[in-house]
Structures are given as structure tokens and as C-alpha cells.
Design a protein around this motif. Structure first.
Motif, PDB file in Angstrom:
ATOM      1  N   MET A 191       0.808  -1.211   0.000  1.00 43.87           N
ATOM      2  CA  MET A 191       0.000   0.000   0.000  1.00 43.87           C
ATOM      3  C   MET A 191       0.854   1.279   0.000  1.00 43.87           C
ATOM      4  O   MET A 191       0.496   2.248  -0.681  1.00 43.87           O
ATOM      5  CB  MET A 191      -0.951  -0.017   1.194  1.00 43.87           C
ATOM      6  N   PRO A 192       1.961   1.357   0.750  1.00 40.10           N
ATOM      7  CA  PRO A 192       2.793   2.562   0.636  1.00 40.10           C
ATOM      8  C   PRO A 192       3.231   2.847  -0.795  1.00 40.10           C
ATOM      9  O   PRO A 192       3.257   4.010  -1.226  1.00 40.10           O
ATOM     10  CB  PRO A 192       3.994   2.251   1.544  1.00 40.10           C
ATOM     11  N   ASP A 193       3.553   1.786  -1.572  1.00 38.05           N
ATOM     12  CA  ASP A 193       3.949   1.983  -2.955  1.00 38.05           C
ATOM     13  C   ASP A 193       2.787   2.489  -3.797  1.00 38.05           C
ATOM     14  O   ASP A 193       2.956   3.342  -4.669  1.00 38.05           O
ATOM     15  CB  ASP A 193       4.472   0.667  -3.538  1.00 38.05           C
ATOM     16  N   VAL A 194       1.593   1.966  -3.538  1.00 33.52           N
ATOM     17  CA  VAL A 194       0.413   2.426  -4.266  1.00 33.52           C
ATOM     18  C   VAL A 194       0.185   3.908  -4.011  1.00 33.52           C
ATOM     19  O   VAL A 194      -0.070   4.698  -4.936  1.00 33.52           O
ATOM     20  CB  VAL A 194      -0.835   1.617  -3.848  1.00 33.52           C
ATOM     21  N   MET A 195       0.290   4.301  -2.751  1.00 32.35           N
ATOM     22  CA  MET A 195       0.051   5.699  -2.390  1.00 32.35           C
ATOM     23  C   MET A 195       1.103   6.618  -3.008  1.00 32.35           C
ATOM     24  O   MET A 195       0.794   7.723  -3.459  1.00 32.35           O
ATOM     25  CB  MET A 195       0.006   5.835  -0.872  1.00 32.35           C
ATOM     26  N   ARG A 196       2.344   6.155  -3.043  1.00 39.13           N
ATOM     27  CA  ARG A 196       3.394   6.958  -3.687  1.00 39.13           C
ATOM     28  C   ARG A 196       3.117   7.097  -5.179  1.00 39.13           C
ATOM     29  O   ARG A 196       3.287   8.165  -5.766  1.00 39.13           O
ATOM     30  CB  ARG A 196       4.769   6.319  -3.451  1.00 39.13           C
ATOM     31  N   ALA A 197       2.707   5.981  -5.813  1.00 42.43           N
ATOM     32  CA  ALA A 197       2.454   6.000  -7.252  1.00 42.43           C
ATOM     33  C   ALA A 197       1.293   6.917  -7.605  1.00 42.43           C
ATOM     34  O   ALA A 197       1.291   7.541  -8.681  1.00 42.43           O
ATOM     35  CB  ALA A 197       2.175   4.583  -7.752  1.00 42.43           C
ATOM     36  N   LEU A 198       0.317   7.032  -6.712  1.00 44.95           N
ATOM     37  CA  LEU A 198      -0.842   7.882  -6.973  1.00 44.95           C
ATOM     38  C   LEU A 198      -0.451   9.340  -7.191  1.00 44.95           C
ATOM     39  O   LEU A 198      -1.125  10.069  -7.923  1.00 44.95           O
ATOM     40  CB  LEU A 198      -1.843   7.780  -5.821  1.00 44.95           C
ATOM     41  N   HIS A 199       0.628   9.790  -6.546  1.00 48.26           N
ATOM     42  CA  HIS A 199       1.055  11.183  -6.698  1.00 48.26           C
ATOM     43  C   HIS A 199       1.402  11.502  -8.150  1.00 48.26           C
ATOM     44  O   HIS A 199       1.269  12.644  -8.584  1.00 48.26           O
ATOM     45  CB  HIS A 199       2.257  11.468  -5.798  1.00 48.26           C
TER      46      HIS A 199
ATOM     47  N   PHE B 125      -0.708  14.780   0.423  1.00 49.47           N
ATOM     48  CA  PHE B 125      -0.427  13.482   1.025  1.00 49.47           C
ATOM     49  C   PHE B 125      -1.694  12.645   0.961  1.00 49.47           C
ATOM     50  O   PHE B 125      -2.804  13.165   0.785  1.00 49.47           O
ATOM     51  CB  PHE B 125       0.085  13.613   2.471  1.00 49.47           C
ATOM     52  N   ASN B 126      -1.528  11.329   1.104  1.00 49.10           N
ATOM     53  CA  ASN B 126      -2.634  10.389   0.979  1.00 49.10           C
ATOM     54  C   ASN B 126      -2.793   9.550   2.241  1.00 49.10           C
ATOM     55  O   ASN B 126      -1.822   9.340   2.977  1.00 49.10           O
ATOM     56  CB  ASN B 126      -2.415   9.467  -0.223  1.00 49.10           C
ATOM     57  N   ASN B 127      -4.000   9.061   2.465  1.00 52.16           N
ATOM     58  CA  ASN B 127      -4.305   8.167   3.585  1.00 52.16           C
ATOM     59  C   ASN B 127      -5.040   6.946   3.061  1.00 52.16           C
ATOM     60  O   ASN B 127      -5.762   7.039   2.060  1.00 52.16           O
ATOM     61  CB  ASN B 127      -5.213   8.836   4.624  1.00 52.16           C
TER      62      ASN B 127
ATOM     63  N   THR C  84     -13.065   0.420  11.074  1.00 55.96           N
ATOM     64  CA  THR C  84     -11.688   0.686  10.693  1.00 55.96           C
ATOM     65  C   THR C  84     -10.741  -0.195  11.506  1.00 55.96           C
ATOM     66  O   THR C  84     -10.772  -0.190  12.730  1.00 55.96           O
ATOM     67  CB  THR C  84     -11.328   2.163  10.931  1.00 55.96           C
ATOM     68  N   SER C  85      -9.919  -0.968  10.801  1.00 57.23           N
ATOM     69  CA  SER C  85      -9.001  -1.887  11.472  1.00 57.23           C
ATOM     70  C   SER C  85      -7.566  -1.391  11.475  1.00 57.23           C
ATOM     71  O   SER C  85      -6.776  -1.772  12.342  1.00 57.23           O
ATOM     72  CB  SER C  85      -9.060  -3.268  10.805  1.00 57.23           C
ATOM     73  N   ALA C  86      -7.204  -0.555  10.525  1.00 52.50           N
ATOM     74  CA  ALA C  86      -5.842  -0.016  10.462  1.00 52.50           C
ATOM     75  C   ALA C  86      -5.842   1.199   9.550  1.00 52.50           C
ATOM     76  O   ALA C  86      -6.730   1.371   8.714  1.00 52.50           O
ATOM     77  CB  ALA C  86      -4.857  -1.065   9.951  1.00 52.50           C
ATOM     78  N   VAL C  87      -4.841   2.038   9.736  1.00 47.83           N
ATOM     79  CA  VAL C  87      -4.729   3.274   8.956  1.00 47.83           C
ATOM     80  C   VAL C  87      -3.275   3.463   8.543  1.00 47.83           C
ATOM     81  O   VAL C  87      -2.361   3.218   9.333  1.00 47.83           O
ATOM     82  CB  VAL C  87      -5.184   4.498   9.776  1.00 47.83           C
ATOM     83  N   LEU C  88      -3.076   3.881   7.303  1.00 50.06           N
ATOM     84  CA  LEU C  88      -1.742   4.253   6.839  1.00 50.06           C
ATOM     85  C   LEU C  88      -1.798   5.687   6.346  1.00 50.06           C
ATOM     86  O   LEU C  88      -2.571   6.016   5.446  1.00 50.06           O
ATOM     87  CB  LEU C  88      -1.280   3.328   5.710  1.00 50.06           C
TER      88      LEU C  88
END
Length: 332
Positions: free
Chosen positions: A1-9, A16-18, A28-32
Motif C-alpha cells: 500500500m505505501p507503494d500504491v500511495m506513492r504512485a498515486l502522486h 499526502f494520501n491516507n 476501521t481496522s488499520a490506517v496508513l
């Protein structure tokens, strides 16, 4: 997911993205978060999440997950959004003015929410950007269901931070990245929004380092923590010039990740097709050409041709040379 969020930029520019994961009960079970605001996040989950957030967003997180789709662009929420408690007490203090959201669904069930944010002074998200994000949701959903076959060594991701601890084992200084890594390492789920940064790990590292400075036999002040976000390496160092046991201690936190993640991220910069990148990943796992064919459901001849073309493109002649080249690219 961190890579997906970086790619979205690179597809939809944002500050920034969440991403918020939903469990089987639509909670909600977890948040990045690419940016961390512990106090604001704590306030949000305590006062607004799945309750008063509906006053601003016209829905709650759980309702959106149950329905599988909901609000998309904060510009459509009108003045009520800007006048709401949520906006003025949480969103605005976090440096957010515009938001765009996509509910990620698997078999019509909401499994998470991708939120992109822009700061005051930046332009609102356009209708075209809404469509772009909506068109990406099937791929994000597929990734959430995808293979977790990430065997291989753990390698530094390039992310690190530092905190400074006093003689009472209290954190007196911490950089933004250190705070983010500390929260991810110690509290990988939602508990990080209700717990502070104080940690038994910090105390043990400090006790061991101070013992060593006093000439006692103590374990090396190093600690490894592994969870869903990867592996976190903590190292303690004395900061006082004369090495006094009661001086300040610096703790460096390094984030490590499975090497295939770095390989996949960096292979995007190489002149390889998607299938060739898949072959490279299998080769990095130790697969031979005869093993690649059945795994990819292609003939042995096709698998050999894939490997030959990869070698030609990357100017290598052996599997060992290929892996070395890929790892060197991943470490830059």
C-alpha cells in the motif's frame, strides 16, 4: 500500500494520501498515513469517527463501506463541510483544504478507503481526477487481494528517523519521520491513536546502553520489531561528548522491507514488460527456467525466451549477474 500511495502522486497530484482498512464488521481496522498528526488522529477517532463525521461528510466510514460507494469530492459538500466541527478541529489543522475519496470494494463489499488531500491554496480536485481515481479502484482492490508471496531477505527501504531520550528514558526530541516510524513499529493498528510514544523498547535500549557505558555486561543496544509494515531496527547511541551514562541518548530507527518490494518498485524504471518483471521476481526467488514455465502457465520454450530477452535488455549473461544488477538498482 505505501507503494500504491506513492504512485498515486504521479497520477493525481496531492499533498499526502491516507488509506483506511475495513474489517468484516465495516469498522476501521488499520490506517496508513503519509503524514502523521497523532493528536489530530486521536481526536478524530475519539470524537468524530463513525459518528459526528456524518455532519461534515454526509456519511460515516462504516456506512460508506456497507454501501460500497459514497462521497467523492469535498467540493460537492458545500459550505456545511467548511463550517463543520470536523473540518475546523481536525481537517483544517492538518493542513487540508480539499479531499477526494474512493471506496475500495471487493465483491461489492467495502474493504477500505483511499483519501487524497490537498492543502489550502491548491486547486480543488477536478471531475476528471475523480474519474481517474474511480478507474483505479479495481486495480487497488486487486492488489489488496493479491499474492503475499514476498519471500526473500529484508533490505533497508531508505526510510529512517531519530529520537533523543533523556536520563529518565523520556523522549525529548523526535523528527517527523522518526515519529511516523515509531508509531508504525510500536502500534501497527489503530491503537497508535490512543497510545503515546513512550515504549518499553526505548527504555530497554537506554538501560542497556547506560550499563555498557558504566562498564557492566549488558546486551548490545539494538532491537528489531517486525509487523505488517515491515521490520524496524532500533539502535542506541550516546550523545554526550564524554560518554556519561546519564547523558542524552540518540535512537535511530531504520525501516526495512522485503527485498522483492524494492525490486518491483525499481524494475518500473527498467525497459521491461510486465511479464518480464514477473520473471525477474521469480528469478530473484531462485526459480530456474524449467520452474518458471509451470508457475506462469507458459511452455518451457516461452519461459526460456522470456529469460533470454531479459538478459539481452539488461546486458547480463547469468542469473547471478541479473540479481546483482537488480539489487544494485534497488539500493540506489
Amino acid at each position: 500500500m505505501p507503494d500504491v500511495m506513492r504512485a498515486l502522486h504521479g497520477i493525481i497530484p496531492s499533498s499526502f494520501n491516507n488509506f483506511l482498512w475495513a474489517d468484516e464488521n465495516y469498522q476501521t481496522s488499520a490506517v496508513l498515513c503519509e503524514e502523521t498528526f497523532p493528536e489530530l488522529e486521536t481526536l478524530y477517532f475519539k470524537e468524530y469517527h463513525n459518528s459526528k463525521e456524518a455532519d461534515a461528510l454526509k456519511t460515516t466510514f462504516s456506512q460508506a463501506m456497507r454501501r460500497g460507494r459514497d462521497w467523492v469530492n469535498s467540493e460537492r459538500l458545500g459550505q456545511g463541510f467548511l463550517a463543520s466541527e470536523l473540518f475546523n478541529n481536525v481537517i483544517k489543522p492538518a493542513g487540508i483544504r480539499h479531499m477526494i475519496e474512493a471506496t475500495i470494494c471487493v465483491k461489492s463489499r467495502g474493504v477500505g478507503s483511499m483519501v487524497l488531500n490537498r492543502a489550502p491554496g491548491e486547486k480543488p480536485f477536478s471531475h476528471d481526477e475523480e474519474i481517474r481515481l474511480r478507474n483505479l479502484t479495481p486495480y487497488i482492490a486487486y492488489g489488496l487481494q493479491g499474492s503475499r508471496d514476498l519471500r526473500g531477505e529484508i533490505t533497508p527501504s531508505g526510510n529512517s528517523g531519530m529520537l533523543v531520550v533523556d536520563h529518565q528514558h523520556k523522549i525529548v526530541e523526535i523528527c517527523p519521520e522518526g515519529r511516523r516510524l515509531m508509531l508504525l513499529a510500536m502500534h501497527p493498528g489503530l491503537t497508535r491513536f490512543t497510545l503515546g510514544l513512550d515504549s518499553s523498547v526505548v527504555k530497554h535500549l537506554c538501560v542497556n546502553l547506560r550499563g555498557i557505558l558504566q562498564g557492566r555486561c549488558r546486551p548490545v543496544p539494538v532491537f528489531r520489531q517486525r509487523n505488517a509494515w515491515g521490520e524496524f531496527l532500533f539502535r542506541g547511541y550516546p550523545l554526550s561528548i564524554d560518554g556519561q551514562p546519564d547523558g542524552l541518548i540518540g535512537i535511530v530507527i531504520e525501516h526495512h522491507e522485503p527485498s522483492p518490494l524494492k525490486l518491483m518498485r525499481n524494475m518500473r524504471e527498467l525497459p521491461l514488460t510486465a511479464r518480464q518483471r514477473e520473471v525477474c521476481l521469480l528469478l530473484s526467488y531462485g526459480y530456474t527456467r524449467n520452474m518458471i514455465g509451470p508457475r506462469m502457465h507458459v511452455s518451457n520454450h516461452t519461459a526460456i525466451d522470456y529469460v533470454r530477452k531479459i538478459y539481452d535488455k539488461l546486458d547480463v549473461s547469468t542469473q547471478g549477474q541479473l540479481i546483482k544488477k537488480l539489487m544494485n538498482i534497488a539500493s540506489t
